[in-house]
Design an enzyme around this catalytic site. Structure first.
Site, PDB file in Angstrom:
ATOM      1  CE  LYS A 131      -3.926   1.950   2.551  1.00 52.06           C
ATOM      2  NZ  LYS A 131      -4.176   2.803   1.395  1.00 52.06           N
ATOM      3  N   GLY A 132       0.373   2.371  -0.449  1.00 52.30           N
ATOM      4  CA  GLY A 132       1.174   3.593  -0.526  1.00 52.30           C
ATOM      5  C   GLY A 132       1.828   3.953   0.803  1.00 52.30           C
TER       6      GLY A 132
ATOM      7  CG  LEU B 245      -2.896   7.575  -1.483  1.00 54.71           C
ATOM      8  CD1 LEU B 245      -2.038   8.656  -2.119  1.00 54.71           C
ATOM      9  CD2 LEU B 245      -2.466   6.208  -1.993  1.00 54.71           C
TER      10      LEU B 245
ATOM     11  CB  CYS C 180      -3.590   8.683  -5.739  1.00 55.13           C
ATOM     12  SG  CYS C 180      -5.024   8.196  -4.788  1.00 55.13           S
TER      13      CYS C 180
ATOM     14  CE  LYS D 109      -1.170   2.181  -9.710  1.00 48.52           C
ATOM     15  NZ  LYS D 109      -1.561   1.448  -8.502  1.00 48.52           N
TER      16      LYS D 109
ATOM     17  N   GLY E  69      -5.813  -3.265 -14.010  1.00 45.67           N
ATOM     18  CA  GLY E  69      -7.113  -2.648 -14.246  1.00 45.67           C
ATOM     19  C   GLY E  69      -8.144  -3.719 -14.526  1.00 45.67           C
TER      20      GLY E  69
ATOM     21  N   GLY F  33      -5.782  -6.361  -8.371  1.00 42.00           N
ATOM     22  CA  GLY F  33      -6.212  -5.451  -7.315  1.00 42.00           C
ATOM     23  C   GLY F  33      -7.564  -5.776  -6.742  1.00 42.00           C
ATOM     24  CB  THR F  34     -10.946  -4.559  -7.698  1.00 46.02           C
ATOM     25  OG1 THR F  34     -10.493  -3.208  -7.805  1.00 46.02           O
ATOM     26  CG2 THR F  34     -12.361  -4.572  -7.165  1.00 46.02           C
TER      27      THR F  34
END
Length: 303
Positions: free
Chosen positions: A47-48, A75, A131, A166, A244, A266-267
């Site tokens: 994570k960021g 974030l 972001c 990114k 994506g 990701g999702t």
């Protein structure tokens, strides 16, 4: 049949396979480690991480949409010191590459994190200039090619690890941004980040997310992401991490055939915590099915 080669090369860092996690969907791996053997993955993307703790945005911060989700987490993270003490030692227990996603509000913020990580055992840095949920800097950096080139240059001057930029999809022409990052000295590109979206609760007659807008991710954005990866792969000479809406091995192969060297999931992790390993196994199955012995022969196959 010959041995399958699933290894890919990202700026001199060899991943055992092209599958990694997408930043912000996997924490730093600990909460998923009971479902997924992290050693099966090519890399874990954290994570960021910012120079100081960030509280994130007001709640509600997530809303489900058709074929995806909106998020405006902002974030939230405990900052680089906690990350270095707690998360890196945990990830070092596994045979996987560590990619740290770095976020900031100003160039100085990013540089502070990059310098702090220079002596830490992490393999690559993924710089989040895209972001859509941070009001301060991310949006300006990610949408102005001159700013993209300048921040890439500044980070490359300080970074000890290879740098992944990114890119934001919320631009008129993604290839302009990719070329700017390449001109700034980026080693790798990752795309796409989320697409800015909105949802309104018709019963409350108010925004579904406190931030009003959020980042749309999930299957709904996959065709856009595949198109952008293809465009960028044909515009620059850098390796690409494609992401994506990847939920299945077929999705991952679509990105690879379009020109991605590696892929981030990701999702899908939210509703199927086994997704990453299923995709690793599915890519191997695909290669066997089509008698392909080396994944690298499939990268950018579709011209």
């Amino acid at each position: 049949m010959e041995q399958l080669n699933t290894q890919v090369n990202l700026a001199g860092v060899i991943l055992k396979n092209p599958v990694m996690t997408a930043s912000g969907t996997f924490g730093s791996g600990e909460e998923y480690s009971e479902f997924v053997d992290l050693s099966r993955l090519g890399a874990v993307v954290t994570k960021g991480v910012a120079n100081i703790p960030w509280p994130g945005n007001a709640t509600p911060r997530i809303a489900e949409t058709q074929g995806g989700m909106l998020n405006a987490i902002g974030l939230q993270n405990p900052g680089m010191e906690v990350f270095c003490k707690r998360d890196i030692p945990f990830l070092k227990k596994f045979d996987t590459k560590i990619i740290v996603n770095v976020c900031g509000k100003t160039t100085e913020d990013y540089l502070e994190v990059v310098e702090r990580l220079s002596d830490e055992p992490v393999d690559l840095l993924e710089i989040n200039i895209s972001c859509p949920n941070v009001k301060e800097g991310g949006i300006a950096f990610g949408q102005d090619p001159k700013a993209v080139e300048a921040i890439t240059k500044a980070i490359k001057a300080k970074a000890k690890q290879p740098v992944i930029m990114k890119l934001s999809p919320n631009v008129t022409d993604i290839t302009t941004m990719a070329k700017a990052a390449e001109a700034g000295g980026a080693d790798v590109l990752s795309l796409i980040n989320t697409i800015t979206g909105m949802k309104i609760d018709v019963n409350r007659r108010d925004f579904a997310i406190a931030n009003r807008t959020g980042g749309l991710s999930g299957p709904a954005i996959k065709p856009i992401a595949v198109r952008m990866v293809y465009q960028v792969a044909n515009a620059v000479k850098l390796p690409i991490i494609g992401m994506g809406g990847i939920a299945t091995p077929e999705d991952a192969m679509e990105f690879i055939l379009a020109g991605a060297t590696a892929v981030s999931v990701g999702t899908a992790n939210f509703y199927n915590p086994y997704a990453t390993v299923e995709i690793v196994e599915g890519i191997e199955k695909y290669m066997k099915q089509y008698k392909e012995t080396d994944i690298n022969n499939l990268i950018g196959y579709v011209k």
